[in-house]
Design a protein around this motif. Structure first.
Motif, short mmCIF file in Angstrom:
data_model
loop_
_atom_site.label_atom_id
_atom_site.label_comp_id
_atom_site.label_asym_id
_atom_site.label_seq_id
_atom_site.Cartn_x
_atom_site.Cartn_y
_atom_site.Cartn_z
N ILE A 117 -22.25 -21.10 1.03
CA ILE A 117 -21.60 -21.94 2.03
C ILE A 117 -22.68 -22.75 2.75
O ILE A 117 -23.62 -22.19 3.31
N ILE A 118 -22.56 -24.07 2.73
CA ILE A 118 -23.55 -24.94 3.39
C ILE A 118 -23.16 -25.08 4.86
O ILE A 118 -22.04 -25.48 5.18
N THR A 119 -24.08 -24.73 5.74
CA THR A 119 -23.80 -24.81 7.17
C THR A 119 -24.41 -26.07 7.77
O THR A 119 -25.60 -26.33 7.63
N VAL A 120 -23.56 -26.85 8.44
CA VAL A 120 -23.97 -28.09 9.09
C VAL A 120 -23.73 -27.92 10.59
O VAL A 120 -22.60 -27.69 11.02
N VAL A 121 -24.79 -28.01 11.38
CA VAL A 121 -24.67 -27.78 12.82
C VAL A 121 -24.74 -29.11 13.57
O VAL A 121 -25.67 -29.90 13.37
N LEU A 122 -23.75 -29.35 14.41
CA LEU A 122 -23.74 -30.53 15.27
C LEU A 122 -24.53 -30.20 16.53
O LEU A 122 -24.21 -29.24 17.23
N ILE A 123 -25.58 -30.98 16.81
CA ILE A 123 -26.46 -30.67 17.94
C ILE A 123 -26.56 -31.86 18.89
O ILE A 123 -26.46 -33.00 18.48
N PRO A 124 -26.79 -31.58 20.19
CA PRO A 124 -26.86 -32.67 21.18
C PRO A 124 -28.22 -33.35 21.26
O PRO A 124 -28.34 -34.46 21.74
#
Length: 254
Positions: A77-84
């Motif tokens: 599972i490829i994890t993509v993190v949205l960051i500020p």
């Protein structure tokens, strides 16, 4: 079709992404929206996604728990993190916990979906030495470019950073048309527009940027006729610098 699970608390953010995907016939399929770590195991017992998009707000521990929960189910599972913010140490920390990719907020939904659609195509193997080059390089490369005098929000700067990321990750020679075509597909534009924006950004920086920094890095590659490197010369020189820095990093850790 790429199946995606979203872990996003903010209804407005999720609805905007969902509506864009629905109306633009994207190859992204929203298979589930998950609101807690407990729900991950339950939903994944029925269906395992290709990608998990995780919206990081302020709770680092919770973000790590979510990443680990997905990786415990399947490291595919490829994890993509949205960051500020594009903080390298913060991204390094999350990378060590299993985060594969980052996308900085705020962002244009269309660009985000284009990149999301491409993740499966350019994702390296889990055991790849170059995996870190794809987790945070866009931010690092952009910082290098800005230090030379490039404008951070200029399209040409973004295209150059993307080209350097592609070259440094694969560490292979690519033709200009290969690079421009790949980048144009990710940014929903044309190869000609990519070439033009990169050329314009380099020309502007070469006359108005940090000349000492430019000469330090490009002195031996500069064309005597044009007084500046070609698009490919520029991209490969930056790529060499990134790879060299990475090798030094690894040797220090030994």
């Amino acid at each position: 079709m790429t199946d995606v699970f979203f872990v996003i608390q903010n209804d407005n953010v999720f609805n905007t992404i969902s509506n864009f995907i629905s109306f633009n016939k994207s190859d992204i399929s929203i298979s589930a929206r998950i609101n807690s770590v407990a729900e991950i195991g339950e939903v994944c017992s029925f269906f395992i996604p290709d990608i998990a998009v995780i919206d990081h707000s302020t709770d680092y521990t919770k973000t790590v728990e979510i990443i680990k929960a997905f990786k415990d189910i399947s490291d595919k599972i490829i994890t993509v993190v949205l960051i500020p913010i594009s903080d390298s140490s913060f991204m390094d920390s999350l990378s060590s916990q299993g985060a594969d990719y980052f996308f900085q907020k705020p962002f244009k939904i269309g660009e985000f979906i284009n990149v999301l659609s491409s993740v499966n195509k350019f994702s390296p193997n889990n055991d790849s030495e170059d995996r870190l080059l794809l987790t945070k390089p866009l931010h690092d490369i952009t910082e290098v470019l800005v230090s030379m005098g490039f404008v951070s929000n200029h399209k040409g700067t973004a295209y150059i950073a993307e080209a350097v990321r592609i070259v440094s990750a694969s560490n292979t020679q690519k033709s200009a048309i290969e690079l421009y075509t790949t980048i144009s597909s990710r940014y929903a534009t044309t190869p000609a527009a990519v070439e033009r924006s990169i050329r314009t950004a380099i020309e502007k920086t070469w006359t108005e940027g940090n000349l000492d920094k430019l000469e330090e890095m490009f002195g031996f590659t500069v064309s005597e006729e044009k007084g500046k490197p070609s698009n490919l010369q520029f991209i490969y020189r930056i790529s060499e610098a990134m790879i060299s820095a990475k090798i030094k990093e690894k040797s220090k850790g030994k």
